[in-house]
Write a protein that holds these residues in place. Structure first.
Motif, mmCIF file in Angstrom:
data_model
loop_
_atom_site.group_PDB
_atom_site.id
_atom_site.type_symbol
_atom_site.label_atom_id
_atom_site.label_comp_id
_atom_site.label_asym_id
_atom_site.label_seq_id
_atom_site.Cartn_x
_atom_site.Cartn_y
_atom_site.Cartn_z
ATOM 1 N N ILE A 57 0.850 -1.195 0.000
ATOM 2 C CA ILE A 57 0.000 0.000 0.000
ATOM 3 C C ILE A 57 0.881 1.239 0.000
ATOM 4 O O ILE A 57 1.623 1.489 0.943
ATOM 5 N N ILE A 58 0.785 2.004 -1.076
ATOM 6 C CA ILE A 58 1.593 3.224 -1.189
ATOM 7 C C ILE A 58 0.787 4.372 -0.591
ATOM 8 O O ILE A 58 0.221 5.215 -1.285
ATOM 9 N N ASP A 59 0.697 4.370 0.711
ATOM 10 C CA ASP A 59 -0.122 5.369 1.406
ATOM 11 C C ASP A 59 0.329 5.409 2.858
ATOM 12 O O ASP A 59 0.124 4.453 3.609
ATOM 13 N N SER A 60 0.927 6.513 3.262
ATOM 14 C CA SER A 60 1.464 6.618 4.620
ATOM 15 C C SER A 60 0.370 6.599 5.685
ATOM 16 O O SER A 60 0.607 6.252 6.835
ATOM 17 N N LYS A 61 -0.863 6.960 5.294
ATOM 18 C CA LYS A 61 -1.958 7.006 6.258
ATOM 19 C C LYS A 61 -2.671 5.661 6.390
ATOM 20 O O LYS A 61 -3.458 5.461 7.297
ATOM 21 N N ARG A 62 -2.423 4.758 5.450
ATOM 22 C CA ARG A 62 -3.155 3.497 5.457
ATOM 23 C C ARG A 62 -2.197 2.347 5.180
ATOM 24 O O ARG A 62 -2.121 1.824 4.090
ATOM 25 N N LYS A 63 -1.459 1.949 6.176
ATOM 26 C CA LYS A 63 -0.504 0.859 6.013
ATOM 27 C C LYS A 63 -1.160 -0.467 6.379
ATOM 28 O O LYS A 63 -1.952 -0.534 7.304
ATOM 29 N N ASN A 64 -0.782 -1.516 5.649
ATOM 30 C CA ASN A 64 -1.395 -2.810 5.945
ATOM 31 C C ASN A 64 -0.561 -3.584 6.964
ATOM 32 O O ASN A 64 -0.012 -4.643 6.704
ATOM 33 N N ASP A 65 -0.467 -2.989 8.167
ATOM 34 C CA ASP A 65 0.154 -3.705 9.272
ATOM 35 C C ASP A 65 -0.921 -3.942 10.329
ATOM 36 O O ASP A 65 -2.081 -3.619 10.141
ATOM 37 N N GLY A 66 -0.550 -4.505 11.445
ATOM 38 C CA GLY A 66 -1.544 -4.824 12.462
ATOM 39 C C GLY A 66 -2.077 -6.227 12.271
ATOM 40 O O GLY A 66 -1.402 -7.111 11.742
ATOM 41 N N SER A 67 -3.319 -6.454 12.689
ATOM 42 C CA SER A 67 -3.914 -7.783 12.607
ATOM 43 C C SER A 67 -4.246 -8.143 11.163
ATOM 44 O O SER A 67 -4.247 -7.295 10.271
ATOM 45 N N LYS A 68 -4.552 -9.415 10.953
ATOM 46 C CA LYS A 68 -4.924 -9.887 9.616
ATOM 47 C C LYS A 68 -6.162 -9.153 9.112
ATOM 48 O O LYS A 68 -6.258 -8.783 7.938
ATOM 49 N N LYS A 69 -7.104 -8.929 10.025
ATOM 50 C CA LYS A 69 -8.327 -8.216 9.665
ATOM 51 C C LYS A 69 -8.021 -6.770 9.282
ATOM 52 O O LYS A 69 -8.570 -6.241 8.314
ATOM 53 N N ASP A 70 -7.131 -6.123 10.042
ATOM 54 C CA ASP A 70 -6.744 -4.743 9.735
ATOM 55 C C ASP A 70 -6.114 -4.649 8.354
ATOM 56 O O ASP A 70 -6.384 -3.715 7.591
ATOM 57 N N LYS A 71 -5.267 -5.614 8.030
ATOM 58 C CA LYS A 71 -4.597 -5.624 6.730
ATOM 59 C C LYS A 71 -5.609 -5.782 5.601
ATOM 60 O O LYS A 71 -5.511 -5.127 4.565
ATOM 61 N N MET A 72 -6.581 -6.658 5.821
ATOM 62 C CA MET A 72 -7.606 -6.884 4.803
ATOM 63 C C MET A 72 -8.394 -5.598 4.541
ATOM 64 O O MET A 72 -8.589 -5.195 3.388
ATOM 65 N N TYR A 73 -8.835 -4.939 5.615
ATOM 66 C CA TYR A 73 -9.602 -3.701 5.460
ATOM 67 C C TYR A 73 -8.760 -2.608 4.807
ATOM 68 O O TYR A 73 -9.266 -1.815 4.003
ATOM 69 N N ALA A 74 -7.481 -2.563 5.141
ATOM 70 C CA ALA A 74 -6.595 -1.551 4.559
ATOM 71 C C ALA A 74 -6.471 -1.739 3.053
ATOM 72 O O ALA A 74 -6.538 -0.774 2.279
ATOM 73 N N VAL A 75 -6.308 -2.979 2.617
ATOM 74 C CA VAL A 75 -6.178 -3.273 1.184
ATOM 75 C C VAL A 75 -7.474 -2.946 0.445
ATOM 76 O O VAL A 75 -7.462 -2.297 -0.607
ATOM 77 N N LEU A 76 -8.599 -3.376 0.993
ATOM 78 C CA LEU A 76 -9.888 -3.129 0.336
ATOM 79 C C LEU A 76 -10.187 -1.633 0.252
ATOM 80 O O LEU A 76 -10.665 -1.135 -0.774
ATOM 81 N N SER A 77 -9.892 -0.914 1.317
ATOM 82 C CA SER A 77 -10.103 0.532 1.332
ATOM 83 C C SER A 77 -9.213 1.222 0.302
ATOM 84 O O SER A 77 -9.649 2.127 -0.423
ATOM 85 N N PHE A 78 -7.967 0.787 0.231
ATOM 86 C CA PHE A 78 -7.004 1.364 -0.707
ATOM 87 C C PHE A 78 -7.445 1.142 -2.153
ATOM 88 O O PHE A 78 -7.422 2.064 -2.976
ATOM 89 N N GLN A 79 -7.874 -0.076 -2.467
ATOM 90 C CA GLN A 79 -8.296 -0.386 -3.832
ATOM 91 C C GLN A 79 -9.581 0.357 -4.212
ATOM 92 O O GLN A 79 -9.730 0.824 -5.343
ATOM 93 N N LEU A 80 -10.496 0.479 -3.262
ATOM 94 C CA LEU A 80 -11.735 1.220 -3.527
ATOM 95 C C LEU A 80 -11.427 2.684 -3.826
ATOM 96 O O LEU A 80 -12.001 3.284 -4.742
ATOM 97 N N GLU A 81 -10.512 3.242 -3.066
ATOM 98 C CA GLU A 81 -10.141 4.645 -3.276
ATOM 99 C C GLU A 81 -9.470 4.840 -4.638
ATOM 100 O O GLU A 81 -9.740 5.818 -5.342
ATOM 101 N N LYS A 82 -8.603 3.907 -5.014
ATOM 102 C CA LYS A 82 -7.934 3.992 -6.322
ATOM 103 C C LYS A 82 -8.953 3.972 -7.457
ATOM 104 O O LYS A 82 -8.865 4.756 -8.405
ATOM 105 N N LEU A 83 -9.917 3.077 -7.353
ATOM 106 C CA LEU A 83 -10.935 2.964 -8.393
ATOM 107 C C LEU A 83 -11.820 4.208 -8.452
ATOM 108 O O LEU A 83 -12.141 4.712 -9.526
ATOM 109 N N SER A 84 -12.201 4.703 -7.288
ATOM 110 C CA SER A 84 -13.142 5.830 -7.241
ATOM 111 C C SER A 84 -12.541 7.130 -7.766
ATOM 112 O O SER A 84 -13.268 8.032 -8.190
ATOM 113 N N LYS A 85 -11.221 7.243 -7.761
ATOM 114 C CA LYS A 85 -10.581 8.463 -8.276
ATOM 115 C C LYS A 85 -10.909 8.688 -9.742
ATOM 116 O O LYS A 85 -11.009 9.828 -10.205
ATOM 117 N N HIS A 86 -11.099 7.603 -10.480
ATOM 118 C CA HIS A 86 -11.418 7.746 -11.900
ATOM 119 C C HIS A 86 -12.844 8.250 -12.108
ATOM 120 O O HIS A 86 -13.150 8.842 -13.144
#
Length: 232
Positions: A57-86
């Motif tokens: 995740i190339i985002d200092s505010k949303r790193k995929n560290d922490g628990s497995k669940k935290d990492k999953m939410y971080a990735v999904l949030s990051f991908q949703l944001e990337k898509l929505s920018k278009h």
């Protein structure tokens, strides 16, 4: 509108470019004067994929560290944001964004939907004319549906039981619910859920409307019975 992106998945770092290509190919179909809901679905089987932990995740505010669940939410949030920018880049107005795990035809697919949003607008507190944007992450839509169904059934059962404790007459309840006379509690409950199912979770106005509807119907049936007894 719905599009299926083939040979990709939620871990695809180039997924936003693929979506941008879809927008360009369908730009004449998208009516810019409309407001849309944006929904992204990936295969729910991927929730246990170890790529969530390896995803960069190339985002200092949303790193995929922490628990497995935290990492999953971080990735999904990051991908949703990337898509929505278009969406913003192409002047597509969206205030409801969702990414969800669901059962698609294949694991190497992404389903993207643009649905006209006809819901009543909500605005950011303290900011006039600034419409609120709602982003939702639903890792497993099937599990969420199952949980909601359970909660709905449980709450409606409680409401129905409270009403039966007051009425204490299944024949009377049958008439109130506008079905043939029955002593079968399950039949009565199913009809109650059909007519008043929104009571478990709805707006204040809708709940009041349904309560009034049940009350008026009950009073009508009771008065009709009393009149019948009186004329015997």
């Amino acid at each position: 509108m719905e599009w299926i992106l083939q040979n990709t998945d939620i871990f695809d770092e180039d997924i936003d470019s693929k979506f941008n290509k879809v927008i360009l190919e369908n730009k004449n179909r998208i009516e810019r004067e409309h407001i849309y809901k944006f929904r992204v679905s990936f295969h729910v089987n991927l929730l246990n994929d170890n790529r969530f932990e390896k995803f960069n995740i190339i985002d200092s505010k949303r790193k995929n560290d922490g628990s497995k669940k935290d990492k999953m939410y971080a990735v999904l949030s990051f991908q949703l944001e990337k898509l929505s920018k278009h969406l913003t880049q192409h002047d597509i107005e969206v205030y409801s964004l969702t990414i969800q795990g669901d059962y698609l035809e294949a694991e190497n697919q992404i389903k993207i939907e643009l649905i006209e949003d006809k819901t009543e607008a909500t605005y950011t507190k303290g900011k006039k004319n600034v419409r609120a944007v709602c982003s939702s992450i639903i890792p497993s839509l099937p599990s969420t549906r199952e949980n909601i169904s359970y909660l709905a059934s449980k709450r409606l059962s409680e409401i129905y039981s409270d009403l039966m404790n007051i009425i204490s007459d299944k024949k009377l309840m049958s008439e109130i619910l506008e079905i043939e006379e029955t002593d079968n509690n399950n039949v009565l409950f199913q009809q109650f859920a059909k007519l008043y199912g929104d009571l478990w979770l709805t707006t204040k106005d809708r709940a009041e409307e349904l309560r009034k509807q049940f009350k008026d119907r009950s009073l009508y049936v009771i008065e009709k019975r009393l009149e019948k007894e009186k004329n015997k």
